[in-house]
Design an enzyme around this catalytic site. Structure first.
Site, PDB file in Angstrom:
ATOM      1  N   THR A  41       6.138  -8.719 -13.268  1.00 58.96           N
ATOM      2  CA  THR A  41       4.825  -8.621 -12.638  1.00 58.96           C
ATOM      3  C   THR A  41       4.829  -7.474 -11.626  1.00 58.96           C
ATOM      4  O   THR A  41       5.843  -7.154 -11.021  1.00 58.96           O
ATOM      5  CB  THR A  41       4.425  -9.935 -11.953  1.00 58.96           C
ATOM      6  OG1 THR A  41       5.268 -10.162 -10.808  1.00 58.96           O
ATOM      7  CG2 THR A  41       4.515 -11.110 -12.913  1.00 58.96           C
ATOM      8  N   GLY A  42       3.673  -6.840 -11.491  1.00 59.44           N
ATOM      9  CA  GLY A  42       3.568  -5.717 -10.578  1.00 59.44           C
ATOM     10  C   GLY A  42       4.450  -4.557 -10.978  1.00 59.44           C
ATOM     11  O   GLY A  42       5.081  -3.922 -10.130  1.00 59.44           O
ATOM     12  N   SER A  43       4.482  -4.246 -12.278  1.00 62.06           N
ATOM     13  CA  SER A  43       5.402  -3.208 -12.755  1.00 62.06           C
ATOM     14  C   SER A  43       4.694  -1.910 -13.128  1.00 62.06           C
ATOM     15  O   SER A  43       5.245  -1.078 -13.841  1.00 62.06           O
ATOM     16  CB  SER A  43       6.214  -3.724 -13.950  1.00 62.06           C
ATOM     17  OG  SER A  43       5.396  -4.327 -14.930  1.00 62.06           O
ATOM     18  N   SER A  47       4.051   0.381 -11.033  1.00 63.91           N
ATOM     19  CA  SER A  47       4.530   1.420 -10.119  1.00 63.91           C
ATOM     20  C   SER A  47       5.755   0.902  -9.374  1.00 63.91           C
ATOM     21  O   SER A  47       6.094  -0.284  -9.456  1.00 63.91           O
ATOM     22  CB  SER A  47       3.442   1.817  -9.105  1.00 63.91           C
ATOM     23  OG  SER A  47       3.130   0.723  -8.262  1.00 63.91           O
ATOM     24  N   GLY A  48       6.407   1.807  -8.640  1.00 65.08           N
ATOM     25  CA  GLY A  48       7.435   1.449  -7.674  1.00 65.08           C
ATOM     26  C   GLY A  48       8.596   0.650  -8.206  1.00 65.08           C
ATOM     27  O   GLY A  48       9.146   0.904  -9.282  1.00 65.08           O
ATOM     28  N   GLY A 108       8.796  -2.442  -9.330  1.00 72.14           N
ATOM     29  CA  GLY A 108       8.558  -3.143 -10.586  1.00 72.14           C
ATOM     30  C   GLY A 108       8.713  -2.236 -11.789  1.00 72.14           C
ATOM     31  O   GLY A 108       9.253  -2.641 -12.829  1.00 72.14           O
ATOM     32  N   TYR A 114       3.850 -11.828   6.211  1.00 70.60           N
ATOM     33  CA  TYR A 114       4.635 -11.373   5.057  1.00 70.60           C
ATOM     34  C   TYR A 114       6.029 -11.983   5.087  1.00 70.60           C
ATOM     35  O   TYR A 114       6.533 -12.462   4.062  1.00 70.60           O
ATOM     36  CB  TYR A 114       4.707  -9.851   5.064  1.00 70.60           C
ATOM     37  CG  TYR A 114       5.578  -9.277   3.983  1.00 70.60           C
ATOM     38  CD1 TYR A 114       5.291  -9.478   2.643  1.00 70.60           C
ATOM     39  CD2 TYR A 114       6.701  -8.502   4.302  1.00 70.60           C
ATOM     40  CE1 TYR A 114       6.084  -8.939   1.645  1.00 70.60           C
ATOM     41  CE2 TYR A 114       7.496  -7.951   3.317  1.00 70.60           C
ATOM     42  CZ  TYR A 114       7.188  -8.178   1.990  1.00 70.60           C
ATOM     43  OH  TYR A 114       7.982  -7.649   1.005  1.00 70.60           O
TER      44      TYR A 114
END
Length: 259
Positions: free
Chosen positions: A13-15, A17-18, A20, A148
């Protein structure tokens, strides 16, 4: 080393960019059938094309409908890497209860949704990996970003609880806890800040001084996304069969702990 991931399907998940993206790239290189996830379809498909992934899943995991859509598009997943998350730059003075609730929804409940949707299939098939991307701030929080820090602690906690739940199923649950990682946005931020802080003019000097100021550690630099990806790949492989309920810290020794 051959990690024997061929034939395994992995959703990161969240892949788009960056960090991920780096995880998805390495899992694909090791033979896994990777599903790249993001909320922006064009960017997500661009990453999938770049790393040679054949599948994408588009959706906002902070909603039930978005998570269900992602799970449907991902199909039968053997490796779930809960990397997606976000936070606003807030401190105790300006982080409202709404900020806390939003951060928990995005960073914790989104992962819970994917676990509930995908782990039952792993249990039925008798093999699976669930990996949370956590962080050292879960146990050694700073005064800043309290909302966070708390969600990182929740990610670590739920991973251990899930490991207990998955006893004797062939499915493991673990955490990879990065230190400060040098993604593009971080490098740009540090470079912009360097003149004000007197960190130097070339990147090697800037990184050395910025690491000493921000994240003192035993290696003397920021981590690389590929180093986090390596830890995820290990836990995803058969070499991680005997590891469950664990936290694998990849932080250069930023967190000082004997356990």
């Amino acid at each position: 080393m051959e990690l024997n991931l061929t034939g395994r399907r992995a959703l990161v998940t969240g892949s788009s960019s960056g960090l991920g993206e780096a995880i998805a790239r390495l899992l694909a290189q090791e033979g896994a059938d990777v599903v790249v996830h993001g909320r922006d379809e064009a960017r997500t498909r661009a990453v999938a094309d770049k790393i040679g992934a054949k599948a994408v899943a588009i959706g906002d995991l902070a909603t039930d409908d978005g998570a269900a859509k992602v799970a449907e598009e991902a199909g039968e997943v053997d490796v779930l890497v809960n990397n997606a998350g976000a936070y606003a730059h807030r401190g105790w003075a300006d982080a409202t209860p709404e900020d806390w609730a939003w951060t928990y929804e995005v960073n914790v409940v989104s992962a819970v949704r994917m676990i509930r949707l995908l782990v039952p299939g792993m249990r039925e098939r008798g093999w699976g990996r669930v990996i949370q991307i956590g962080g050292g701030l879960s146990g050694q929080p700073t005064a800043t970003l309290p909302q966070y820090n708390a969600t990182l602690a929740a990610r670590h906690n739920l991973a251990v609880s899930l490991a207990r739940e998955l006893k004797d199923t062939g499915v493991t649950s673990n955490v990879v806890a990065p230190g400060a990682i040098l993604v593009d946005a971080v490098q740009r931020y540090l470079t912009d800040l360097a003149p004000e802080r007197g960190w130097g003019e070339n990147w090697e000097t800037i990184e050395l001084n910025a690491a000493q100021d921000f994240v003192p550690n035993d290696i003397g630099r920021f981590g690389r996304p590929e180093e986090i990806a390596g830890a995820v790949a290990y836990l995803s492989s058969p070499y991680g069969d005997y590891v469950s309920g664990a936290t694998l810290r990849v932080d250069g020794g930023t967190i000082r702990s004997v356990i």
